[in-house]
Design a protein around this motif. Structure first.
Motif, PDB file in Angstrom:
ATOM      1  N   LYS A  17     -13.290  29.246  50.787  1.00  0.00           N
ATOM      2  CA  LYS A  17     -13.090  28.057  51.635  1.00  0.00           C
ATOM      3  C   LYS A  17     -14.419  27.507  52.152  1.00  0.00           C
ATOM      4  O   LYS A  17     -14.662  26.293  52.107  1.00  0.00           O
ATOM      5  CB  LYS A  17     -12.179  28.410  52.816  1.00  0.00           C
ATOM      6  CG  LYS A  17     -10.766  28.815  52.433  1.00  0.00           C
ATOM      7  CD  LYS A  17      -9.863  28.929  53.643  1.00  0.00           C
ATOM      8  CE  LYS A  17     -10.336  29.951  54.650  1.00  0.00           C
ATOM      9  NZ  LYS A  17     -10.322  31.330  54.143  1.00  0.00           N
ATOM     10  N   SER A  18     -15.284  28.374  52.657  1.00  0.00           N
ATOM     11  CA  SER A  18     -16.535  27.897  53.259  1.00  0.00           C
ATOM     12  C   SER A  18     -17.453  27.253  52.223  1.00  0.00           C
ATOM     13  O   SER A  18     -18.085  26.220  52.484  1.00  0.00           O
ATOM     14  CB  SER A  18     -17.254  29.054  53.957  1.00  0.00           C
ATOM     15  OG  SER A  18     -16.471  29.564  55.026  1.00  0.00           O
ATOM     16  N   THR A  19     -17.532  27.847  51.024  1.00  0.00           N
ATOM     17  CA  THR A  19     -18.366  27.271  49.971  1.00  0.00           C
ATOM     18  C   THR A  19     -17.808  25.927  49.525  1.00  0.00           C
ATOM     19  O   THR A  19     -18.559  24.970  49.284  1.00  0.00           O
ATOM     20  CB  THR A  19     -18.455  28.230  48.775  1.00  0.00           C
ATOM     21  OG1 THR A  19     -18.929  29.503  49.219  1.00  0.00           O
ATOM     22  CG2 THR A  19     -19.405  27.689  47.726  1.00  0.00           C
ATOM     23  N   ASP A  20     -16.503  25.842  49.407  1.00  0.00           N
ATOM     24  CA  ASP A  20     -15.870  24.572  49.068  1.00  0.00           C
ATOM     25  C   ASP A  20     -16.143  23.535  50.156  1.00  0.00           C
ATOM     26  O   ASP A  20     -16.362  22.351  49.862  1.00  0.00           O
ATOM     27  CB  ASP A  20     -14.367  24.773  48.880  1.00  0.00           C
ATOM     28  CG  ASP A  20     -13.672  23.540  48.313  1.00  0.00           C
ATOM     29  OD1 ASP A  20     -14.357  22.724  47.668  1.00  0.00           O
ATOM     30  OD2 ASP A  20     -12.453  23.402  48.522  1.00  0.00           O
ATOM     31  N   ASN A  21     -16.153  23.967  51.416  1.00  0.00           N
ATOM     32  CA  ASN A  21     -16.468  23.049  52.510  1.00  0.00           C
ATOM     33  C   ASN A  21     -17.873  22.473  52.361  1.00  0.00           C
ATOM     34  O   ASN A  21     -18.101  21.276  52.601  1.00  0.00           O
ATOM     35  CB  ASN A  21     -16.357  23.763  53.860  1.00  0.00           C
ATOM     36  CG  ASN A  21     -14.934  24.147  54.203  1.00  0.00           C
ATOM     37  OD1 ASN A  21     -13.975  23.630  53.644  1.00  0.00           O
ATOM     38  ND2 ASN A  21     -14.793  25.070  55.141  1.00  0.00           N
ATOM     39  N   SER A  54     -19.341  27.424  65.128  1.00  0.00           N
ATOM     40  CA  SER A  54     -18.805  28.458  66.002  1.00  0.00           C
ATOM     41  C   SER A  54     -19.928  29.433  66.332  1.00  0.00           C
ATOM     42  O   SER A  54     -20.753  29.754  65.467  1.00  0.00           O
ATOM     43  CB  SER A  54     -17.659  29.195  65.303  1.00  0.00           C
ATOM     44  OG  SER A  54     -17.266  30.336  66.047  1.00  0.00           O
ATOM     45  N   PRO A  55     -20.018  29.914  67.578  1.00  0.00           N
ATOM     46  CA  PRO A  55     -21.136  30.785  67.969  1.00  0.00           C
ATOM     47  C   PRO A  55     -21.308  32.020  67.089  1.00  0.00           C
ATOM     48  O   PRO A  55     -22.429  32.512  66.945  1.00  0.00           O
ATOM     49  CB  PRO A  55     -20.784  31.181  69.412  1.00  0.00           C
ATOM     50  CG  PRO A  55     -19.963  30.043  69.917  1.00  0.00           C
ATOM     51  CD  PRO A  55     -19.148  29.587  68.735  1.00  0.00           C
ATOM     52  N   HIS A  56     -20.227  32.515  66.494  1.00  0.00           N
ATOM     53  CA  HIS A  56     -20.315  33.767  65.739  1.00  0.00           C
ATOM     54  C   HIS A  56     -20.112  33.575  64.232  1.00  0.00           C
ATOM     55  O   HIS A  56     -19.853  34.539  63.516  1.00  0.00           O
ATOM     56  CB  HIS A  56     -19.300  34.776  66.288  1.00  0.00           C
ATOM     57  CG  HIS A  56     -19.566  35.163  67.713  1.00  0.00           C
ATOM     58  ND1 HIS A  56     -20.506  36.100  68.060  1.00  0.00           N
ATOM     59  CD2 HIS A  56     -19.040  34.709  68.870  1.00  0.00           C
ATOM     60  CE1 HIS A  56     -20.543  36.223  69.369  1.00  0.00           C
ATOM     61  NE2 HIS A  56     -19.659  35.394  69.886  1.00  0.00           N
ATOM     62  N   ARG A  57     -20.263  32.343  63.753  1.00  0.00           N
ATOM     63  CA  ARG A  57     -20.147  32.058  62.329  1.00  0.00           C
ATOM     64  C   ARG A  57     -21.306  31.165  61.908  1.00  0.00           C
ATOM     65  O   ARG A  57     -21.748  30.311  62.677  1.00  0.00           O
ATOM     66  CB  ARG A  57     -18.815  31.375  62.015  1.00  0.00           C
ATOM     67  CG  ARG A  57     -17.590  32.193  62.384  1.00  0.00           C
ATOM     68  CD  ARG A  57     -16.322  31.364  62.190  1.00  0.00           C
ATOM     69  NE  ARG A  57     -16.150  30.976  60.804  1.00  0.00           N
ATOM     70  CZ  ARG A  57     -15.480  31.691  59.915  1.00  0.00           C
ATOM     71  NH1 ARG A  57     -14.936  32.837  60.259  1.00  0.00           N
ATOM     72  NH2 ARG A  57     -15.346  31.271  58.679  1.00  0.00           N
ATOM     73  N   SER A  58     -21.777  31.344  60.692  1.00  0.00           N
ATOM     74  CA  SER A  58     -22.934  30.549  60.246  1.00  0.00           C
ATOM     75  C   SER A  58     -22.886  30.293  58.741  1.00  0.00           C
ATOM     76  O   SER A  58     -23.883  30.431  58.050  1.00  0.00           O
ATOM     77  CB  SER A  58     -24.238  31.255  60.622  1.00  0.00           C
ATOM     78  OG  SER A  58     -24.286  32.570  60.071  1.00  0.00           O
ATOM     79  N   GLU A  59     -21.722  29.892  58.252  1.00  0.00           N
ATOM     80  CA  GLU A  59     -21.580  29.622  56.817  1.00  0.00           C
ATOM     81  C   GLU A  59     -22.408  28.426  56.350  1.00  0.00           C
ATOM     82  O   GLU A  59     -22.535  28.198  55.149  1.00  0.00           O
ATOM     83  CB  GLU A  59     -20.103  29.391  56.471  1.00  0.00           C
ATOM     84  CG  GLU A  59     -19.239  30.641  56.512  1.00  0.00           C
ATOM     85  CD  GLU A  59     -18.710  30.935  57.904  1.00  0.00           C
ATOM     86  OE1 GLU A  59     -17.875  31.846  58.048  1.00  0.00           O
ATOM     87  OE2 GLU A  59     -19.139  30.248  58.849  1.00  0.00           O
ATOM     88  N   TRP A  60     -22.964  27.677  57.292  1.00  0.00           N
ATOM     89  CA  TRP A  60     -23.777  26.517  56.943  1.00  0.00           C
ATOM     90  C   TRP A  60     -25.199  26.894  56.538  1.00  0.00           C
ATOM     91  O   TRP A  60     -25.969  26.030  56.076  1.00  0.00           O
ATOM     92  CB  TRP A  60     -23.838  25.543  58.127  1.00  0.00           C
ATOM     93  CG  TRP A  60     -24.275  26.192  59.427  1.00  0.00           C
ATOM     94  CD1 TRP A  60     -23.481  26.738  60.382  1.00  0.00           C
ATOM     95  CD2 TRP A  60     -25.622  26.360  59.884  1.00  0.00           C
ATOM     96  NE1 TRP A  60     -24.239  27.231  61.424  1.00  0.00           N
ATOM     97  CE2 TRP A  60     -25.565  27.014  61.134  1.00  0.00           C
ATOM     98  CE3 TRP A  60     -26.876  26.026  59.377  1.00  0.00           C
ATOM     99  CZ2 TRP A  60     -26.702  27.326  61.879  1.00  0.00           C
ATOM    100  CZ3 TRP A  60     -28.014  26.353  60.112  1.00  0.00           C
ATOM    101  CH2 TRP A  60     -27.921  26.988  61.354  1.00  0.00           C
ATOM    102  N   LEU A  61     -25.593  28.142  56.682  1.00  0.00           N
ATOM    103  CA  LEU A  61     -26.988  28.552  56.468  1.00  0.00           C
ATOM    104  C   LEU A  61     -27.547  28.195  55.085  1.00  0.00           C
ATOM    105  O   LEU A  61     -28.736  27.869  54.983  1.00  0.00           O
ATOM    106  CB  LEU A  61     -27.136  30.048  56.718  1.00  0.00           C
ATOM    107  CG  LEU A  61     -27.203  30.463  58.199  1.00  0.00           C
ATOM    108  CD1 LEU A  61     -27.193  31.974  58.324  1.00  0.00           C
ATOM    109  CD2 LEU A  61     -28.434  29.872  58.886  1.00  0.00           C
TER     110      LEU A  61
END
Length: 582
Positions: free
Chosen positions: A106-110, A130-137
């Motif tokens: 899901k995150s990569t597709d985003n 979100s403070p505890h997520r960083s899939e945008w890196l």
């Protein structure tokens, strides 16, 4: 479309050749957006084709979008934004709700979708962080990071490896292309719209909720001030407002308030954290905020605003916002896709689906289907990885109370009002100005005269209201912390004028010695009552006496009781008459 003829190193996007920025620029520096952001130039000298989106596609091997590759228009119609609609069906903003379990991509597709939006529409992408997520890196070389100015921000790397301690990040500006700070929610929405188009913006919500209550108070959608209480202002066991609620205020600001209506898309992972399936009308007015979000969603198309949400399972999010989404995405998580012959599989808000067979159970990660009620379109996405980014760590941003937080919680500097936002919510409309006790408490104070209009009942079992008194032109409201047997001040309310015996709004010249007779030359038109009452509901004299006794008793310093010997009948008669005249 986004097909470009260039003289760069290569335009091969199949991953077999390496592309690098020309002219010795580093990633994200030489693009049209990068030069404007880093060099603060109104007009850049980058070639027209060299955008953030183009460079991201080249770097990650994402091919140019080809609408002819889709047999049905649901995918291109959702992706390509038009107003008015010339080539496709939809006019204005679009939406989808993506459903899939953990690990299905899901995150990569985003990230792919965000790059596509930038490439096709020159669009501003807002990644709800979100403070505890960083899939945008993986795309951080192109990121503008938006952080709240009224909060402390502590960044650290947290590793997957067992036993490895987190590492502090000395300067978060070294991690991204640009960092911007915003003072309140409306300023954030407006500043993002002023930012260059075609950019990837990672936005962290503000735990101080600066401007959120004011925004809802002024909105025609709410009719009231919705509460937004920072954790450090919370009282008792209720806790502060969930941080996710900030996004309700942002959405309201973006749809209704900003004047720059360039295309904007919000990508919100873990959408069920915003509106859980059990959302109800709690002390934070969660249900009312959900209704306001849905109402703004209805008007988002005309505002050129889109919202793309992601959840693990349909039943994790509340049914009401799920009904707002016109398009769904079914991810390859090993479960069957919805089918027209399986009524229980059809998503909320849909009457049917175009698929009649299971085509997703055996799909591998990297392929999904997008569908509405009449057609569906399979599609694939590209893995987005940056060679410099480690996959065994995540970036954690702890957002908390600012280091220079004012001890007088809930101050309104313009009028001197001070109140604890864990206890009260301020409501303003036209000439009315009130301080309501937060749910599940009850009662309110009229701020135009400082009077308790309805009996105050505590919003927390750990606290109890413990009287009021007028001191130096302010009505001071006390509560008792039952666990500690301590009294605390929860509000200081300026009173316009203090008259005889501390009765607000009555001047010495307005009352004669008997304090019960009407004064011929007194102007009673704007005189506030000791206890304000609805003019259409006159209390009986006996009830008025009780109210007056209560009021007079509350004016005394704490610890002094109201004995019969202390109570002058004239005092009670006078107070009762003032109440009846109110």
């Amino acid at each position: 479309m986004s097909t470009h003829d260039t003289n760069t190193t290569t335009t091969d996007t199949n991953g077999s050749a390496e592309w690098s920025p020309p002219d010795d620029y580093d990633w994200g520096e030489g693009t049209r957006q990068g030069r404007r952001i880093l060099e603060d130039e109104d007009v850049d000298d980058a070639p027209e084709w060299w955008t953030d989106a183009y460079e991201m596609r080249m770097r990650f091997g994402i091919p140019a979008f080809d609408p002819d590759a889709h047999d049905h228009e649901v995918y291109p119609d959702t992706l390509i934004h038009e107003k008015p609609a010339d080539e496709w069906t939809s006019s204005g903003g679009t939406n989808w709700l993506k459903v899939g379990e953990k690990g299905c991509g899901k995150s990569t597709d985003n990230l792919n979708w965000g790059i596509r939006l930038m490439d096709e529409n020159d669009e501003t992408v807002v990644w709800a962080a979100s403070p505890h997520r960083s899939e945008w890196l993986p795309v951080r070389d192109y990121v503008t990071l938006w952080l709240p100015a009224n909060a402390s921000v502590d960044a650290s790397w947290v590793y997957d490896a067992t036993g490895r301690e987190p590492e502090d990040v000395d300067d978060i500006a070294d991690l991204v292309r640009d960092v911007r700070y915003y003072d309140d929610v409306l300023e954030c929405a407006e500043a993002i719209q002023r930012h260059p188009n075609g950019t990837f913006n990672v936005v962290y919500p503000d735990p101080s909720f600066s401007g959120c209550e004011e925004l809802t108070a002024a909105s025609s959608r709410t009719g009231e001030t919705l509460p937004f209480t920072p954790e450090w202002h919370a009282m008792g066991d209720e806790g502060g407002t969930p941080l996710t609620h900030w996004w309700v205020a942002y959405w309201l600001a973006r749809v209704d308030e900003v004047t720059n209506r360039d295309w904007t898309s919000v990508i919100y992972d873990e959408f069920h954290h915003l509106f859980r399936s059990d959302t109800e009308q709690d002390a934070h007015r969660s249900y009312r905020k959900m209704v306001v979000w849905c109402e703004a969603f209805d008007d988002s198309r005309r505002a050129r605003a889109s919202w793309f949400g992601v959840i693990h399972r349909e039943n994790k999010a509340h049914w009401m916002p799920r009904e707002e989404f016109d398009v769904r995405i079914d991810m390859p998580d090993g479960t069957p896709n919805p089918r027209s012959g399986q009524a229980r599989s059809i998503p909320q808000g849909f009457s049917t689906v175009p698929m009649y067979a299971d085509i997703m159970s055996d799909r591998k990660v990297g392929r999904a289907i997008m569908y509405d009620q009449s057609e569906f379109s399979p599609y694939a996405w590209t893995d987005v990885k940056a060679g410099t980014e480690s996959e065994d760590r995540k970036l954690v941003l702890e957002l908390g109370e600012p280091d220079d937080a004012d001890d007088d919680r809930g101050d309104d500097a313009e009028d001197g009002l001070q109140y604890d936002r864990g206890v009260w919510n301020r409501w303003q409309r036209n000439d009315k100005d009130r301080l309501y006790v937060s749910d599940p408490g009850d009662g309110y104070i009229d701020l135009t005269n400082g009077e308790v209009v309805e009996r105050l009942e505590s919003p927390s079992e750990a606290l109890a209201f413990d009287g009021t008194e007028v001191v130096d032109g302010e009505r001071v409201v006390w509560m008792e912390d039952l666990g500690r047997s301590e009294r605390v001040v929860v509000a200081r309310i300026p009173i316009p004028s203090i008259g005889l015996e501390g009765t607000p709004g009555l001047e010495d010249d307005d009352v004669d010695d008997d304090r019960g007779d009407d004064v011929d030359d007194a102007d009673n038109t704007d005189r506030p009552a000791i206890v304000a009452a609805d003019n259409s509901d006159r209390a009986e004299l006996e009830d008025d006496r009780d109210d007056a006794e209560t009021t007079l008793g509350s004016e005394r310093p704490h610890g002094e009781g109201l004995d019969e010997d202390d109570l002058d009948v004239d005092d009670v008669e006078s107070a009762a008459e003032v109440i009846r005249r109110g």
